[in-house]
Design a protein around this motif. Structure first.
Motif, PDB file in Angstrom:
ATOM      1  N   TYR A  54       0.813  -1.209   0.000  1.00 52.92           N
ATOM      2  CA  TYR A  54       0.000   0.000   0.000  1.00 52.92           C
ATOM      3  C   TYR A  54       0.854   1.269   0.000  1.00 52.92           C
ATOM      4  CZ  TYR A  54      -3.927   2.985   1.577  1.00 52.92           C
ATOM      5  OH  TYR A  54      -4.900   3.944   1.706  1.00 52.92           O
ATOM      6  N   THR A  57       1.753   3.309  -3.124  1.00 51.50           N
ATOM      7  CA  THR A  57       0.690   4.036  -3.828  1.00 51.50           C
ATOM      8  C   THR A  57       0.251   5.297  -3.081  1.00 51.50           C
ATOM      9  OG1 THR A  57      -1.141   2.807  -2.778  1.00 51.50           O
ATOM     10  CG2 THR A  57      -0.145   1.849  -4.757  1.00 51.50           C
ATOM     11  N   ASP A  60      -0.207   8.948  -4.400  1.00 52.35           N
ATOM     12  CA  ASP A  60      -1.404   9.248  -5.193  1.00 52.35           C
ATOM     13  C   ASP A  60      -2.492   9.744  -4.237  1.00 52.35           C
ATOM     14  OD1 ASP A  60      -3.730   9.202  -6.754  1.00 52.35           O
ATOM     15  OD2 ASP A  60      -3.083   7.430  -7.885  1.00 52.35           O
ATOM     16  N   VAL A  63      -5.607   7.715  -3.463  1.00 55.58           N
ATOM     17  CA  VAL A  63      -5.458   6.606  -2.522  1.00 55.58           C
ATOM     18  C   VAL A  63      -5.351   7.133  -1.095  1.00 55.58           C
ATOM     19  CG1 VAL A  63      -3.996   4.651  -1.859  1.00 55.58           C
ATOM     20  CG2 VAL A  63      -4.350   5.190  -4.284  1.00 55.58           C
ATOM     21  N   VAL A  71      -7.363   0.911  -4.405  1.00 55.03           N
ATOM     22  CA  VAL A  71      -6.217   0.218  -4.972  1.00 55.03           C
ATOM     23  C   VAL A  71      -6.210   0.425  -6.479  1.00 55.03           C
ATOM     24  CG1 VAL A  71      -6.249  -1.526  -3.142  1.00 55.03           C
ATOM     25  CG2 VAL A  71      -7.430  -1.968  -5.310  1.00 55.03           C
ATOM     26  N   TYR A  72      -5.073   0.098  -7.108  1.00 52.08           N
ATOM     27  CA  TYR A  72      -4.970   0.205  -8.559  1.00 52.08           C
ATOM     28  C   TYR A  72      -5.516  -1.059  -9.209  1.00 52.08           C
ATOM     29  CZ  TYR A  72      -1.758   4.162  -7.883  1.00 52.08           C
ATOM     30  OH  TYR A  72      -1.192   5.373  -7.545  1.00 52.08           O
ATOM     31  N   ARG A  75      -3.268  -4.341 -10.767  1.00 49.39           N
ATOM     32  CA  ARG A  75      -1.991  -4.433 -10.069  1.00 49.39           C
ATOM     33  C   ARG A  75      -2.132  -5.351  -8.848  1.00 49.39           C
ATOM     34  NH1 ARG A  75       0.949   0.456 -11.039  1.00 49.39           N
ATOM     35  NH2 ARG A  75       0.694   0.952 -13.265  1.00 49.39           N
ATOM     36  N   ASN A  77      -1.904  -6.657  -5.138  1.00 52.00           N
ATOM     37  CA  ASN A  77      -1.862  -6.037  -3.813  1.00 52.00           C
ATOM     38  C   ASN A  77      -1.473  -7.099  -2.786  1.00 52.00           C
ATOM     39  OD1 ASN A  77      -3.270  -3.210  -4.236  1.00 52.00           O
ATOM     40  ND2 ASN A  77      -4.440  -4.700  -5.412  1.00 52.00           N
ATOM     41  N   THR A 124      -5.408  -9.160  -6.979  1.00 53.52           N
ATOM     42  CA  THR A 124      -5.456  -8.269  -8.137  1.00 53.52           C
ATOM     43  C   THR A 124      -6.913  -8.022  -8.519  1.00 53.52           C
ATOM     44  OG1 THR A 124      -3.335  -9.087  -8.985  1.00 53.52           O
ATOM     45  CG2 THR A 124      -4.766  -7.937 -10.537  1.00 53.52           C
ATOM     46  N   GLU A 150      -8.116   3.363 -12.018  1.00 55.41           N
ATOM     47  CA  GLU A 150      -7.085   3.227 -13.038  1.00 55.41           C
ATOM     48  C   GLU A 150      -5.729   3.662 -12.469  1.00 55.41           C
ATOM     49  OE1 GLU A 150      -6.949   2.031 -15.952  1.00 55.41           O
ATOM     50  OE2 GLU A 150      -8.994   1.910 -16.734  1.00 55.41           O
ATOM     51  N   PRO A 151      -4.691   2.868 -12.665  1.00 60.05           N
ATOM     52  CA  PRO A 151      -3.369   3.288 -12.188  1.00 60.05           C
ATOM     53  C   PRO A 151      -2.858   4.464 -13.004  1.00 60.05           C
ATOM     54  CG  PRO A 151      -3.212   1.244 -13.437  1.00 60.05           C
ATOM     55  CD  PRO A 151      -4.674   1.538 -13.289  1.00 60.05           C
ATOM     56  N   ALA A 155       4.413   7.111 -11.454  1.00 59.31           N
ATOM     57  CA  ALA A 155       4.227   7.291 -10.017  1.00 59.31           C
ATOM     58  C   ALA A 155       3.953   8.755  -9.696  1.00 59.31           C
ATOM     59  CB  ALA A 155       5.461   6.796  -9.272  1.00 59.31           C
TER      60      ALA A 155
END
Length: 286
Positions: A54, A57, A60, A63, A71-72, A75, A77, A124, A150-151, A155
């Motif tokens: 976590y 991320t 962002d 988040v 979460v993305y 991806r 986790n 995921t 959406e990721p 970064a």
């Protein structure tokens, strides 16, 4: 606060995502260093999920500033699951996900680790949306929700906002930074903001360009227990820690001069009196 956190908050208004906690947790602490966590169930039937991946991320704002777990999508986790009591559990934990605001489902099966005892998982979420997770082992069952987004293309370093007005712990300070969540009532004044820089920032090396020290005064409600800080660079490998004692005779005031080693995007995890919060800032070369 930027637009992205507001959009995430709007999505969470219709998705009852599990609250993310940053304070002390006896179950999560058995697996080592400080981390954020979620929980499902009550009392003896509580299940804690330690959020291993976590932190990466939290730059962002969608988040970090969301009241529930974001979460993305697409991806993995890494989450370690720990039942409060192991009676009634089985050798595997099954996690089934179903999207509530569209079509989609997934299923994962994870073997229990034995030393220490927990269920390691790599969850995921396939697509953006609000998802209900059902977790089963032995005769036990839990349910929680998560919002997938959406990721980003790269970064992010959405720094924590610098606030104006009376500080909630010491009203003599009118420029300060608050850890997320605000309910932690953990704040920082003095050198965590730099003129001309938007959001939280500090100079590296312990000194500002004018030669002054980068003094940070942490202000937190509580009973004067030590305040702990974990500094992690989100765009590099550096980490360091601080343990601060309250200033003599002043409960809730913790003076410090952090010496941040390198410029970059930094995550601060802070805990005091069992409560916890996070701050993201930029470290700048003098």
């Amino acid at each position: 606060m930027g637009l992205a956190p507001l959009l995430a908050a709007a999505a969470l208004a219709t998705c009852p995502a599990a609250p993310v906690e940053h304070g002390e947790n006896a179950a999560a602490s058995t697996l080592g260093t400080a981390s954020s966590w979620i929980a499902a169930g009550q009392g003896a039937h509580r299940l804690t999920g330690r959020l291993y991946s976590y932190d990466e991320t939290l730059g962002d704002g969608r988040v970090r500033e969301a009241p529930g777990l974001v979460v993305y999508a697409g991806r993995p986790n890494k989450i370690a699951w720990l039942p409060r009591q192991w009676s009634g559990t089985g050798p595997f934990l099954v996690i089934e996900g179903r999207r509530l605001d569209g079509s989609g489902a997934f299923r994962g099966r994870y073997r229990r680790a034995v030393s220490p005892q927990f269920y390691p998982s790599g969850v995921t979420i396939p697509t953006p949306g609000c998802w209900r997770l059902t977790l089963r082992t032995g005769r036990l069952r839990w349910t929680l929700h998560v919002l997938a987004v959406e990721p980003p293309g790269e970064a992010r370093c959405d720094t924590t906002s610098v606030r104006s007005g009376r500080n909630p712990v010491d009203g003599t300070f009118t420029r300060w930074v608050a850890a997320t969540p605000a309910a932690s009532v953990i704040t920082a004044a003095l050198s965590l903001h730099v003129p001309g820089i938007e959001g939280a920032a500090i100079y590296v090396g312990g000194r500002a360009p004018d030669g002054s020290n980068t003094k940070v005064l942490w202000l937190a409600r509580g009973n004067g227990m030590p305040l702990r800080l974990w500094w992690t660079r989100l765009d590099g490998p550096e980490t360091f820690q601080q343990i601060l004692n309250a200033a003599g005779g002043v409960t809730g005031a913790y003076p410090s001069i952090p010496v941040v080693p390198t410029p970059g995007c930094w995550l601060l995890r802070v805990r005091v009196d069992g409560r916890g919060g996070v701050i993201v800032l930029r470290a700048l070369a003098p």
